[in-house]
Design an enzyme around this catalytic site. Structure first.
Site, mmCIF file in Angstrom:
data_model
loop_
_atom_site.group_PDB
_atom_site.id
_atom_site.type_symbol
_atom_site.label_atom_id
_atom_site.label_comp_id
_atom_site.label_asym_id
_atom_site.label_seq_id
_atom_site.Cartn_x
_atom_site.Cartn_y
_atom_site.Cartn_z
ATOM 1 N N GLY A 81 1.260 -2.896 6.242
ATOM 2 C CA GLY A 81 2.058 -2.919 5.018
ATOM 3 C C GLY A 81 3.412 -2.272 5.230
ATOM 4 N N ARG A 145 -0.673 -8.261 9.766
ATOM 5 C CA ARG A 145 -1.872 -7.441 9.974
ATOM 6 C C ARG A 145 -2.785 -8.006 11.064
ATOM 7 N NH1 ARG A 145 -2.372 -3.320 6.440
ATOM 8 N NH2 ARG A 145 -1.468 -3.515 4.362
ATOM 9 N N ASP A 176 -4.797 1.628 12.020
ATOM 10 C CA ASP A 176 -5.329 0.449 12.711
ATOM 11 C C ASP A 176 -4.318 -0.087 13.737
ATOM 12 O OD1 ASP A 176 -7.785 0.415 11.406
ATOM 13 O OD2 ASP A 176 -7.011 -0.760 9.729
ATOM 14 N N LYS A 202 3.422 5.202 10.764
ATOM 15 C CA LYS A 202 3.898 4.648 9.491
ATOM 16 C C LYS A 202 2.736 4.477 8.520
ATOM 17 C CE LYS A 202 2.661 1.013 8.369
ATOM 18 N NZ LYS A 202 2.079 -0.284 8.004
ATOM 19 N N THR A 203 2.880 4.714 7.290
ATOM 20 C CA THR A 203 2.048 4.252 6.183
ATOM 21 C C THR A 203 2.354 5.072 4.943
ATOM 22 O OG1 THR A 203 -0.130 3.872 5.235
ATOM 23 C CG2 THR A 203 -0.057 5.605 6.882
ATOM 24 N N ILE A 204 2.563 4.342 3.844
ATOM 25 C CA ILE A 204 2.811 5.059 2.583
ATOM 26 C C ILE A 204 1.575 5.854 2.187
ATOM 27 C CG2 ILE A 204 4.501 3.381 1.706
ATOM 28 C CD1 ILE A 204 2.101 2.547 -0.254
ATOM 29 N N ASP A 205 0.390 5.457 2.695
ATOM 30 C CA ASP A 205 -0.865 6.116 2.294
ATOM 31 C C ASP A 205 -0.921 7.577 2.730
ATOM 32 O OD1 ASP A 205 -1.442 3.616 1.445
ATOM 33 O OD2 ASP A 205 -3.226 3.312 2.670
ATOM 34 N N LYS A 242 0.270 6.712 -28.929
ATOM 35 C CA LYS A 242 -0.809 5.777 -29.269
ATOM 36 C C LYS A 242 -1.562 5.209 -28.075
ATOM 37 C CE LYS A 242 2.440 1.943 -29.786
ATOM 38 N NZ LYS A 242 2.910 0.845 -30.597
ATOM 39 N N GLU A 311 -6.436 4.087 -5.665
ATOM 40 C CA GLU A 311 -7.062 2.761 -5.507
ATOM 41 C C GLU A 311 -8.307 2.822 -4.629
ATOM 42 O OE1 GLU A 311 -4.553 -0.257 -3.705
ATOM 43 O OE2 GLU A 311 -4.583 0.745 -1.773
ATOM 44 N N TYR A 425 3.077 -1.900 -4.735
ATOM 45 C CA TYR A 425 4.125 -2.677 -4.078
ATOM 46 C C TYR A 425 5.526 -2.209 -4.497
ATOM 47 C CZ TYR A 425 0.050 -5.320 -2.826
ATOM 48 O OH TYR A 425 -1.179 -5.647 -2.312
HETATM 49 P P1 FBP Z 1 -0.748 0.255 5.795
HETATM 50 O O1 FBP Z 1 -1.909 1.178 6.015
HETATM 51 O O2 FBP Z 1 -0.737 -0.915 6.686
HETATM 52 O O3 FBP Z 1 0.548 1.005 5.835
HETATM 53 O O4 FBP Z 1 -0.839 -0.336 4.322
HETATM 54 C C1 FBP Z 1 -1.189 0.452 3.270
HETATM 55 C C2 FBP Z 1 -1.235 -0.311 1.968
HETATM 56 O O5 FBP Z 1 -0.002 -0.239 1.302
HETATM 57 C C3 FBP Z 1 -2.377 0.229 1.101
HETATM 58 O O6 FBP Z 1 -1.963 1.305 0.326
HETATM 59 C C4 FBP Z 1 -2.813 -0.987 0.339
HETATM 60 O O7 FBP Z 1 -4.161 -0.928 -0.036
HETATM 61 C C5 FBP Z 1 -2.599 -2.099 1.318
HETATM 62 O O8 FBP Z 1 -1.550 -1.683 2.165
HETATM 63 C C6 FBP Z 1 -2.246 -3.406 0.666
HETATM 64 O O9 FBP Z 1 -2.128 -4.362 1.641
HETATM 65 P P2 FBP Z 1 -1.455 -5.784 1.487
HETATM 66 O O10 FBP Z 1 0.002 -5.596 1.741
HETATM 67 O O11 FBP Z 1 -2.085 -6.572 2.559
HETATM 68 O O12 FBP Z 1 -1.719 -6.257 0.100
#
Ligand code: FBP
Length: 551
Positions: A81, A145, A176, A202-205, A242, A311, A425
């Site tokens: 991602g 991916r 991964d 890298k990863t926003i997670d 509300k 999530e 996103y």
């Molecule tokens: P990466 O681990 O590849 O950085 O992606 C993380 C992520 O943004 C998750 O937070 C999310 O669940 C997933 O990618 C969504 O993937 P896709 O872009 O395939 O919908």
């Protein structure tokens, strides 16, 4: 993008701040090996799988004697991602290569790992890099991916690297993708090919971190983007008075994003998946926590609130985890039969009939949309696509039912209305914060220096991130040291360990010590939007998690 916004144009001119050592002439920067870094577990198995990459030292950079300049040819691919700052990794690589020798070249593989396997490439030129500096997105070369796993894919990847005459390949990705980088490095070495493979975290997670890697890039920008939006909702809630806002936040597994956003905004309820798993909480208990908060606030006349839901939560609720594992096994074992089913209802029935007792009951109790979402395709790494499972809607429907029961026995007298949101996103391609712009550029630079030093199977890193950029410390560690053995697709595989939220860590403690107050008060915190100009405390502050972890 034929018309650029004023900010877009101005960001091109931003000069990333880098660690002091990276300002030296590249000929005077030397890679200095430190101690051997071993994996924490599964040593014997990993030694067998990675005979060429095991037992390697950490590396840091020092000011050394000038060395002879030698042009390099590097390949780069972006994997998984998007995360804000990816273009600056490429800019850092490109600029470092240029400083090493103007004859150096950088090739981009299009669309992620498949670009390497199928040899879809593009030259990375100065003009191209300049038109992407300090901007979000992965669109300069694209991402994907694809998992490189078959012998044919490995052979094709090597053939591509040789065809291009690469000295090194840089893989920018999450756990991964960096596992893939480690396997590629081992494969190249086993073929006695002197082509380095270097990873970039890298990863926003935010779950690719350890004692060496303090943060993955993109986390800072993504969480600041979500926190701005959550803060805005926190102001809307007491204004409209509300709605209860159920906000699901990206983060496939770990809850770092939810934790950071909770610290930034102080919502009424926030779940941390790791705690839910540790306390073995059921779906019903989670619903009870929300219902209790709704009810307590209603008795103060406050029929509104904000709830953060990671999530990944769905996979951490023990009973759901058992259910998802059972579905995963079914989808692996009976893949052909499952794929041949014509419609969603047939697929749901197919799964329902084959699930063991308690999982079958739980599956039957879920709304049809959630049942369908649980059956959707896994990603190429075998993960459930949690970004497609609408946990916030599942919780809303269960909370409503629970409140109706409480209203019937007279213990709840409020009015419950809701809005659901999913934020993911929106944050992955934002303009990088100054922190991510600086960090990514420095990571690209460090990756290039590791490649020049022949450090194959390494991941680039920058330490001391809570201090000003000039005090950051660049270096690298062997990827194998971050791995363990896990069961994937029903088989044991070497993978990089995901870093989950540590329940005994300072960031979680800070959250846990305040959440009871946040539940009842409406004392929200409003972070506002990302700033690029102004005092450093506003423009350059790293995430709260990073600050707390490093304090
Ligand atoms: P990466 O681990 O590849 O950085 O992606 C993380 C992520 O943004 C998750 O937070 C999310 O669940 C997933 O990618 C969504 O993937 P896709 O872009 O395939 O919908």
């Amino acid at each position: 993008m034929s018309e650029r916004s004023p900010l877009h144009n101005v960001r091109f001119a931003y000069i990333p701040k880098v660690p002091e050592i990276l300002n030296l002439p590249t000929a005077e920067i030397q890679a200095l090996p430190g101690d051997i870094v071993e994996p924490a577990t599964d040593m014997e198995s990993l030694k067998k799988i990675f005979p060429h990459s095991y037992s390697k030292p950490s590396v840091r950079f020092i000011h050394g004697e000038p060395s002879e300049a030698k042009a390099l040819k590097l390949g780069v691919l972006l994997s998984g991602g998007p995360a804000p700052g990816g273009h600056n990794v490429i800019a850092g690589l490109f600029d470092c290569l240029g400083k090493i020798s103007p004859e150096s070249r950088l090739v981009g593989f299009k669309g992620g790992p498949s670009g390497l396997v199928d040899d879809k490439s593009m030259p990375i030129t100065a003009e191209l890099v300049d038109s992407y500096r300090n901007t979000g997105g992965f669109d300069m070369v694209g991402s994907g991916r694809t998992k490189i796993e078959t012998p044919e894919q490995f052979a094709k990847a090597l053939a591509t690297a040789k065809r291009h005459g690469l000295d090194a390949l840089v893989v920018v990705g999450g756990d991964d993708s960096n596992t893939n980088a480690a396997l590629l490095a081992e494969y190249f070495a086993s073929c006695t090919e002197p082509i380095c493979v270097v990873g970039v975290p890298k990863t926003i997670d935010g779950d690719l971190k350890n004692e060496w890697i303090e943060a993955s890039f993109g986390f800072d920008t993504a969480t600041k983007t979500y926190s701005e939006l959550i803060g805005n909702i926190c102001r809307d809630a007491p204004s409209g008075r509300k709605y209860w806002h159920f906000i699901r936040l990206m983060g496939r597994s770990a809850s770092h994003i939810a934790l950071e956003c909770a610290l930034q905004t102080r919502p009424n309820v926030a779940f941390i998946s790791e705690e839910v798993e540790e306390k073995k909480m059921s779906l019903a208990q989670i619903v009870e926590i929300i219902a209790a908060s709704v009810s307590a606030r209603a008795s103060k006349g406050e029929n509104f609130g904000v709830i953060l839901i990671p999530e990944g939560l769905i996979e951490f609720i023990p009973e759901m985890k058992i259910l998802i594992t059972a579905i995963n096994e079914l989808l692996t074992k009976e893949a052909e039969a499952f794929k041949s089913l014509p419609g969603v209802s047939g697929q749901i029935a197919f799964i329902s009939e084959r699930l063991p007792g308690t999982s079958a009951l739980l599956f039957a109790s879920l709304p049809a949309e959630i049942q369908a979402q649980l059956c959707w395709d896994r990603d190429p790494h075998g993960n459930v696509q949690v970004s497609r499972i609408e946990t916030e809607k599942l919780l809303v429907s269960m909370v409503r039912e629970r409140l109706a029961t409480l209203a019937a026995d007279g213990s709840y007298k409020g009015k419950f209305d809701f809005q659901t949101h999913f934020m993911g996103y929106e944050g992955r391609c934002a303009f990088p914060t100054n922190f991510d712009a600086d960090y990514c550029y420095s990571l690209g630079f460090a990756a290039c220096l590791l490649a020049r030093a022949g450090c194959s199977g390494y991941i680039a890193l920058i330490r001391n991130l809570a201090s000003p950029a000039s005090e950051w410390i660049p270096g690298g560690i062997p990827l194998v040291s971050m791995m363990n053995i896990e069961c994937r697709h029903g088989a044991d595989k070497p993978v990089i360990r995901k870093a989950l939220v540590e329940l005994d860590g300072k960031p979680f403690a800070a959250f846990a010590s305040q959440r009871e107050t946040w539940a009842l008060s409406s004392d929200y915190r409003l972070p506002g939007s990302i700033q690029y100009f102004g005092p450093a405390a506003v423009t350059d502050a790293p995430s709260m998690i990073l600050q707390l972890e490093r304090s």
